[in-house]
Motif scaffolding. Structure first.
Motif, short mmCIF file in Angstrom:
data_model
loop_
_atom_site.label_atom_id
_atom_site.label_comp_id
_atom_site.label_asym_id
_atom_site.label_seq_id
_atom_site.Cartn_x
_atom_site.Cartn_y
_atom_site.Cartn_z
N LEU A 129 0.84 -1.20 0.00
CA LEU A 129 0.00 0.00 0.00
C LEU A 129 0.87 1.25 0.00
N ASP A 130 1.91 1.25 0.81
CA ASP A 130 2.84 2.37 0.83
C ASP A 130 3.53 2.53 -0.51
N ALA A 131 3.99 1.41 -1.08
CA ALA A 131 4.69 1.45 -2.36
C ALA A 131 3.78 1.84 -3.53
N SER A 132 2.48 1.65 -3.38
CA SER A 132 1.56 1.97 -4.47
C SER A 132 1.40 3.48 -4.67
N ARG A 133 1.81 4.25 -3.67
CA ARG A 133 1.70 5.71 -3.72
C ARG A 133 0.28 6.15 -4.09
N GLY A 134 -0.63 5.72 -3.22
CA GLY A 134 -2.03 6.11 -3.43
C GLY A 134 -2.68 5.42 -4.61
N PHE A 135 -2.29 4.17 -4.83
CA PHE A 135 -2.80 3.35 -5.94
C PHE A 135 -2.46 3.93 -7.31
N SER A 136 -1.37 4.68 -7.39
CA SER A 136 -0.96 5.25 -8.68
C SER A 136 0.06 4.37 -9.41
N ARG A 137 0.50 3.28 -8.77
CA ARG A 137 1.45 2.36 -9.40
C ARG A 137 0.80 0.98 -9.48
N LEU A 138 0.83 0.38 -10.68
CA LEU A 138 0.07 -0.85 -10.94
C LEU A 138 0.52 -2.03 -10.11
N TRP A 139 1.79 -2.40 -10.15
CA TRP A 139 2.22 -3.65 -9.52
C TRP A 139 2.14 -3.61 -7.99
N PRO A 140 2.55 -2.54 -7.34
CA PRO A 140 2.32 -2.52 -5.88
C PRO A 140 0.83 -2.53 -5.53
N SER A 141 0.01 -1.88 -6.35
CA SER A 141 -1.44 -1.90 -6.10
C SER A 141 -2.01 -3.30 -6.26
N THR A 142 -1.51 -4.01 -7.27
CA THR A 142 -1.95 -5.39 -7.49
C THR A 142 -1.50 -6.29 -6.34
N LEU A 143 -0.25 -6.14 -5.92
CA LEU A 143 0.25 -6.91 -4.78
C LEU A 143 -0.58 -6.62 -3.53
N PHE A 144 -0.92 -5.35 -3.32
CA PHE A 144 -1.76 -4.98 -2.19
C PHE A 144 -3.07 -5.76 -2.20
N LEU A 145 -3.76 -5.76 -3.34
CA LEU A 145 -5.06 -6.43 -3.43
C LEU A 145 -4.95 -7.94 -3.22
N VAL A 146 -3.93 -8.56 -3.80
CA VAL A 146 -3.76 -10.01 -3.66
C VAL A 146 -3.42 -10.36 -2.21
N ALA A 147 -2.47 -9.63 -1.62
CA ALA A 147 -2.07 -9.91 -0.24
C ALA A 147 -3.20 -9.63 0.73
N LEU A 148 -3.97 -8.57 0.48
CA LEU A 148 -5.11 -8.25 1.34
C LEU A 148 -6.14 -9.37 1.30
N ALA A 149 -6.49 -9.82 0.11
CA ALA A 149 -7.48 -10.89 -0.03
C ALA A 149 -7.00 -12.18 0.63
N ALA A 150 -5.74 -12.53 0.41
CA ALA A 150 -5.19 -13.76 1.00
C ALA A 150 -5.13 -13.65 2.52
#
Length: 104
Positions: free
Chosen positions: A20-41
């Motif tokens: 979430l920190d690395a996504s910079r407010g969901f402006s970066r695709l891969w950290p945002s994707t990792l956030f969603l996958v890790a959150l769901a898991a």
């Protein structure tokens, strides 16, 4: 098995926090994707573990693991201060998590 899943889910909480920190407010695709996958898991694992672990114990341990791992990540990777007081507070969280496990 529920305890192993709970611990892994707690670590995944730290993964999604860092992503979430690395996504910079969901402006970066891969950290945002990792956030969603890790959150769901992480949530799925917590839900699974709480089938056999009481909610108070399970949630407190999940949050404690996530908080400690996230704080250590910040100290090691992002150069946040690793003062004696911060490390003592993290040790107290670990002691609380271990205590909850043994009192279960």
């Amino acid at each position: 098995m529920a305890w192993v899943v709970l611990v892994v889910s707690g670590v995944l909480e730290a993964v999604w926090a860092a992503a979430l920190d690395a996504s910079r407010g969901f402006s970066r695709l891969w950290p945002s994707t990792l956030f969603l996958v890790a959150l769901a898991a992480s949530m799925a694992g917590l839900a699974y573990a709480m089938r056999s672990i009481p909610i108070g114990t399970g949630y407190a341990i999940w949050v404690g693991i996530g908080a400690v791992v996230t704080a250590l990540y910040g100290m090691v990777v992002q150069n946040e201060p690793a003062t004696a007081a911060r490390l003592l507070c993290l040790a107290l969280i670990v002691a609380g998590v271990v205590g909850l496990k043994f009192l279960h």
